[in-house]
Design an enzyme around this catalytic site. Sequence first.
Site, PDB file in Angstrom:
ATOM      1  N   GLU A 150       0.923  -1.227   0.018  1.00 18.71           N
ATOM      2  CA  GLU A 150       0.036   0.221   0.097  1.00 18.71           C
ATOM      3  C   GLU A 150       0.841   1.178  -0.088  1.00 18.71           C
ATOM      4  O   GLU A 150       1.771   1.465   0.914  1.00 18.71           O
ATOM      5  CB  GLU A 150      -1.033  -0.053   1.252  1.00 18.71           C
ATOM      6  CG  GLU A 150      -2.376  -0.724   1.139  1.00 18.71           C
ATOM      7  CD  GLU A 150      -3.071  -0.364   2.151  1.00 18.71           C
ATOM      8  OE1 GLU A 150      -2.652   0.419   3.082  1.00 18.71           O
ATOM      9  OE2 GLU A 150      -4.046  -1.342   2.529  1.00 18.71           O
ATOM     10  N   ASP A 193      -6.687   9.622   9.888  1.00 23.09           N
ATOM     11  CA  ASP A 193      -5.438   8.992  10.204  1.00 23.09           C
ATOM     12  C   ASP A 193      -4.950   9.624  11.847  1.00 23.09           C
ATOM     13  O   ASP A 193      -5.262  10.677  11.922  1.00 23.09           O
ATOM     14  CB  ASP A 193      -4.260   9.358   9.461  1.00 23.09           C
ATOM     15  CG  ASP A 193      -4.370   8.518   7.987  1.00 23.09           C
ATOM     16  OD1 ASP A 193      -4.155   7.048   8.381  1.00 23.09           O
ATOM     17  OD2 ASP A 193      -4.590   9.034   7.103  1.00 23.09           O
ATOM     18  N   TYR A 200     -11.140  -4.510   2.306  1.00 16.34           N
ATOM     19  CA  TYR A 200     -10.364  -4.016   3.423  1.00 16.34           C
ATOM     20  C   TYR A 200     -11.117  -3.938   4.548  1.00 16.34           C
ATOM     21  O   TYR A 200     -12.104  -2.843   4.591  1.00 16.34           O
ATOM     22  CB  TYR A 200      -9.515  -2.660   3.095  1.00 16.34           C
ATOM     23  CG  TYR A 200      -8.404  -2.102   4.066  1.00 16.34           C
ATOM     24  CD1 TYR A 200      -8.896  -1.946   5.261  1.00 16.34           C
ATOM     25  CD2 TYR A 200      -7.412  -1.678   3.546  1.00 16.34           C
ATOM     26  CE1 TYR A 200      -8.011  -1.592   6.359  1.00 16.34           C
ATOM     27  CE2 TYR A 200      -6.499  -1.331   4.608  1.00 16.34           C
ATOM     28  CZ  TYR A 200      -6.760  -1.102   5.870  1.00 16.34           C
ATOM     29  OH  TYR A 200      -5.687  -0.562   6.510  1.00 16.34           O
TER      30      TYR A 200
END
Lengths: 369, 269
Positions: free
Chosen positions: B49, B60, B174
């Site tokens: 990734e 994040d 994912y």
Amino acid sequence: MNTYEPNERGYWGEYGGRFVPETLVAPLDELTNAYFGYRDDAEFRRDFDLLLKDFVGRPSPLYFAERLTEKLGGARIYLKREDLNHTGAHKINNCVGQILLARRMGKTRIIAETGAGQHGVATATVCARFGLDCVVYMGTEDMRRQELNVFRMRLLGAEVRGVDSGSRTLKDAINEALRDWVTNVNSTYYLLGSALGPHPYPLMVRDFQSVIGCETRGQILEKEGRLPDLLVACVGGGSNSIGLFHEFLNDGPVRMIGVEAGGHGSELGDHAARFMADAAAVGVLQGTKSYLLQDEAGQISLTHSVSAGLDYASVGPEHAFLHDKGRVEYVSASDEEALAAFRMLSETEGIIPALESSHAIAHVANTAG
Amino acid sequence: MNRIISNFDLLKAEGRKGFIPFVSAGDPNLETSRQIVLTLVENGADIIELGVPFSDPMADGPTIQASSQRALKNGVTLKDVLAMAAGLRTETDVPLVLFSYLNPLFRYGIERLADDAADAGVDGILVTDAVDEEAAEIADVLRKNGLDLISLIAPTTTEDRLKKIAERSSGFIYAVSRAGVTGAQNETSTTAEALVERVREYTDLPVAVGFGISTREQIEAVWCYADAAVVGSAIVVEIEKCVNAEIDPVKCVRELVGWLLPQRQKPER
Ligand SMILES: Cc1ncc(COP(=O)(O)O)c(C=O)c1O
């Protein structure tokens, strides 16, 4: 008649929508369902109206600014006195609406972002009123320049968390609030403070703020027997302006002007004027698609304004739509012009305006004569 | 054949599970990132990734925020990341997945991105903040160029949505291990296993689990129920620490992976 409602995915034309991490989709669905469930609920409306009346002190006056009108020598100028609301700004209208919703949704922990600190104070206030935990994120640069509001929030029992990333202003506070929400989705209600962010916030905040325009309409008809020629409001995220404008959008002859922060220059980074011709570009930030100050690579640019509440890189999506339609015009006032207007209104009317509102006054001062 | 699918097929045939490291492109600089990717591949990475830096990474935690910030200070753009991918493609067949927020992609132009990413040898793109119709539109454009849009699912994703997401997914899925932002965490989340089981009802695609995985024990726990484990912040933090201590970050990453995957041999390709 156009209702200016977004579609079911929260789009006004190509603007709005919901651009969030997957984790937030379910809580946003929950919020949307709750909001649409109560939007026209008589009991909810009654609770909202009652708090606006007795807690906030509404209706706020529509005040004829006699000396300012004389001084500028042109248009008859009225001021909608949102500064007289409890906690000193329009922000409380939205907070009252959302806290009633949060309670009905069974949420026990409230988070918010704040720029100038007005939304943070208003959120801390309604949380105290209902005994709910409150965490407010605020950029450390804004904490420095709006110190008094930090003190007020803490006095009201809120926890103020400083945010040190990016430009340390409103945008960074919103990022941090979103990160908190994504981590504590089940217990937490995110009480967003402007007509921004993912659907349903831009719609919901506009609805709660449209009390400003509803009152203004009745008041001006009573005082002048006619609708105004022009409405002017400052545009940060866009909540006070859309709250004022919304009720008049179908009144063809009423012109509307939104005033953005012109900062101290026209280069990217020197201002927060999202609609300024050279800089204007569409993008996606913090859940919504709208005009967005960004560089060639799509990185969000820093912004500058003397007023923390206008210092933001994007703008509510409904404004983007109204801009493109030409229904509302957008201009900017510089730091210097805003500060001059701030002094002028203080001296001529005995009213000390917020630095945000001073931008709107500056435009009036430049054009009313 | 699609490199992502063939790699997962190979893993299955060999009875192994996958290791998907995340590298923030351009931190500490593009050349070092390139070497780090190659080291990861030599030491057992099954998919890479590649993080595209963004100024406002709302999904994040502090580690990747700081890393993106360093990459941006180096002037790294999407264009640079595509060039880096193209360079890597001359040296390895490992599947490359870009990990990005929407705005840099949107600004670049999704059609143009699909063309350029395919030319660069990129295999898939994961967009953190695109869901529903917006994601479907991007997926269509990418698919025309043979690229996968990697879909995210989260513990909060409802049954209806899982079904819809599974239907429009390709490559792999994912699964976000827990509600929260990226960042290393000590305990293994128990929500991930239930999520993987739920999505298997609707798809045969491989499922990778990420967010908060930083130890060998956590990787092995994920391997019990999912097809691959994604490790992000743990690698980013290691690079940061070594750069600060003036130790070669490539060597550090090699050692970290040796510790994370003790029994792993270099996969035969
Ligand atoms: C008094 C006042 N006006 C305007 C604003 C700008 O926000 P908005 O555009 O959402 O009304 C703020 C924000 O803090 C404010 O405090």
